[in-house]
Design a protein around this motif. Sequence first.
Motif, PDB file in Angstrom:
ATOM      1  N   LYS A 262       0.832  -1.188   0.000  1.00  0.00           N
ATOM      2  CA  LYS A 262       0.000   0.000   0.000  1.00  0.00           C
ATOM      3  C   LYS A 262       0.875   1.250   0.000  1.00  0.00           C
ATOM      4  N   GLY A 263       0.272   2.364  -0.371  1.00  0.00           N
ATOM      5  CA  GLY A 263       0.967   3.644  -0.318  1.00  0.00           C
ATOM      6  C   GLY A 263       1.961   3.871  -1.435  1.00  0.00           C
ATOM      7  N   ILE A 264       1.886   3.077  -2.485  1.00  0.00           N
ATOM      8  CA  ILE A 264       2.810   3.238  -3.605  1.00  0.00           C
ATOM      9  C   ILE A 264       2.310   4.350  -4.533  1.00  0.00           C
ATOM     10  N   LYS A 265       3.210   5.228  -4.913  1.00  0.00           N
ATOM     11  CA  LYS A 265       2.916   6.269  -5.892  1.00  0.00           C
ATOM     12  C   LYS A 265       3.718   5.971  -7.155  1.00  0.00           C
ATOM     13  N   TRP A 266       3.226   6.481  -8.275  1.00  0.00           N
ATOM     14  CA  TRP A 266       3.930   6.284  -9.533  1.00  0.00           C
ATOM     15  C   TRP A 266       4.325   7.628 -10.114  1.00  0.00           C
ATOM     16  N   ARG A 267       5.551   7.719 -10.583  1.00  0.00           N
ATOM     17  CA  ARG A 267       6.072   8.941 -11.158  1.00  0.00           C
ATOM     18  C   ARG A 267       6.669   8.649 -12.529  1.00  0.00           C
ATOM     19  N   MET A 268       6.612   9.641 -13.386  1.00  0.00           N
ATOM     20  CA  MET A 268       7.195   9.509 -14.717  1.00  0.00           C
ATOM     21  C   MET A 268       8.470  10.334 -14.812  1.00  0.00           C
ATOM     22  N   LEU A 269       9.447   9.781 -15.474  1.00  0.00           N
ATOM     23  CA  LEU A 269      10.631  10.535 -15.856  1.00  0.00           C
ATOM     24  C   LEU A 269      10.990  10.084 -17.267  1.00  0.00           C
ATOM     25  N   GLY A 270      10.877  10.990 -18.213  1.00  0.00           N
ATOM     26  CA  GLY A 270      11.065  10.559 -19.595  1.00  0.00           C
ATOM     27  C   GLY A 270      10.012   9.531 -19.970  1.00  0.00           C
ATOM     28  N   LEU A 271      10.464   8.377 -20.402  1.00  0.00           N
ATOM     29  CA  LEU A 271       9.549   7.318 -20.819  1.00  0.00           C
ATOM     30  C   LEU A 271       9.290   6.303 -19.723  1.00  0.00           C
ATOM     31  N   VAL A 272       9.852   6.519 -18.540  1.00  0.00           N
ATOM     32  CA  VAL A 272       9.841   5.486 -17.513  1.00  0.00           C
ATOM     33  C   VAL A 272       8.847   5.789 -16.401  1.00  0.00           C
ATOM     34  N   ARG A 273       8.080   4.805 -16.030  1.00  0.00           N
ATOM     35  CA  ARG A 273       7.120   4.897 -14.934  1.00  0.00           C
ATOM     36  C   ARG A 273       7.645   4.045 -13.787  1.00  0.00           C
ATOM     37  N   VAL A 274       7.817   4.668 -12.607  1.00  0.00           N
ATOM     38  CA  VAL A 274       8.460   3.967 -11.495  1.00  0.00           C
ATOM     39  C   VAL A 274       7.648   4.066 -10.207  1.00  0.00           C
ATOM     40  N   PRO A 275       7.759   3.056  -9.343  1.00  0.00           N
ATOM     41  CA  PRO A 275       7.082   3.108  -8.049  1.00  0.00           C
ATOM     42  C   PRO A 275       7.945   3.791  -6.998  1.00  0.00           C
ATOM     43  N   VAL A 276       7.336   4.599  -6.142  1.00  0.00           N
ATOM     44  CA  VAL A 276       8.018   5.234  -5.021  1.00  0.00           C
ATOM     45  C   VAL A 276       7.100   5.141  -3.807  1.00  0.00           C
TER      46      VAL A 276
END
Length: 220
Positions: A60-74
Amino acid sequence: MSAGFLAITLTVGGIVALTTGGGETSAPAATDLPDLGRGDRPEGCRTDDSGEAVPMAPPKGIKWRMLGLVRVPVSAEAGPTRMDGGVWWCFAHTPLGAVMAAHIITSEVTEKHWRSVVDRQIVAGQGRDIFKFTRAIEPDIIRGSASNSVATPAGFTVTSYTDSAAEVKLLLRTSSGYAGSTFDLRWSGGDWRLLPSSDGALHSDVTPMENPRGYVLWKG
């Protein structure tokens, strides 16, 4: 390392936006991060280290961010919670913290500040020296140069975990199916660092997979 390696690391992760709010925070320089005791953290690094169990369901509590073409969990709890010169660090001393570190560190070495990442987030030794030498002759990833078929994070599994070491497998979703790769990490200097192989590889060969069985799948 080859250009193919850089393409793979781009698919695994990317630089992320801070999830705890308040903008960028200062952090000690690389030379101010000694190998501390297991319970010690660098100044200003605070995380929720209570989640000692290996995740068996989507966290739980995972956010997703984009940088360029990449989507990552934080994650505000598992990290990364600090930034210094483009280096994202301060991961929870938990299995999930190790998962997040595997995502972030492998992406950061594709960026122009990769030398700082190598010095701070990869375990010192022959493997790191070889990686640094070979990375120096590779071009940086050019944003927007990859195709729309770039793989995305699909899941993970923690195959082994102790207070000082973790083995994490990351699952990628590609245009042709799934692929997986294994990462070794060590708890050193109050944070997770990648342990390269003796020949400088930061992870095992990326292997095609028929299905995601055995992995915890990300949501969102």
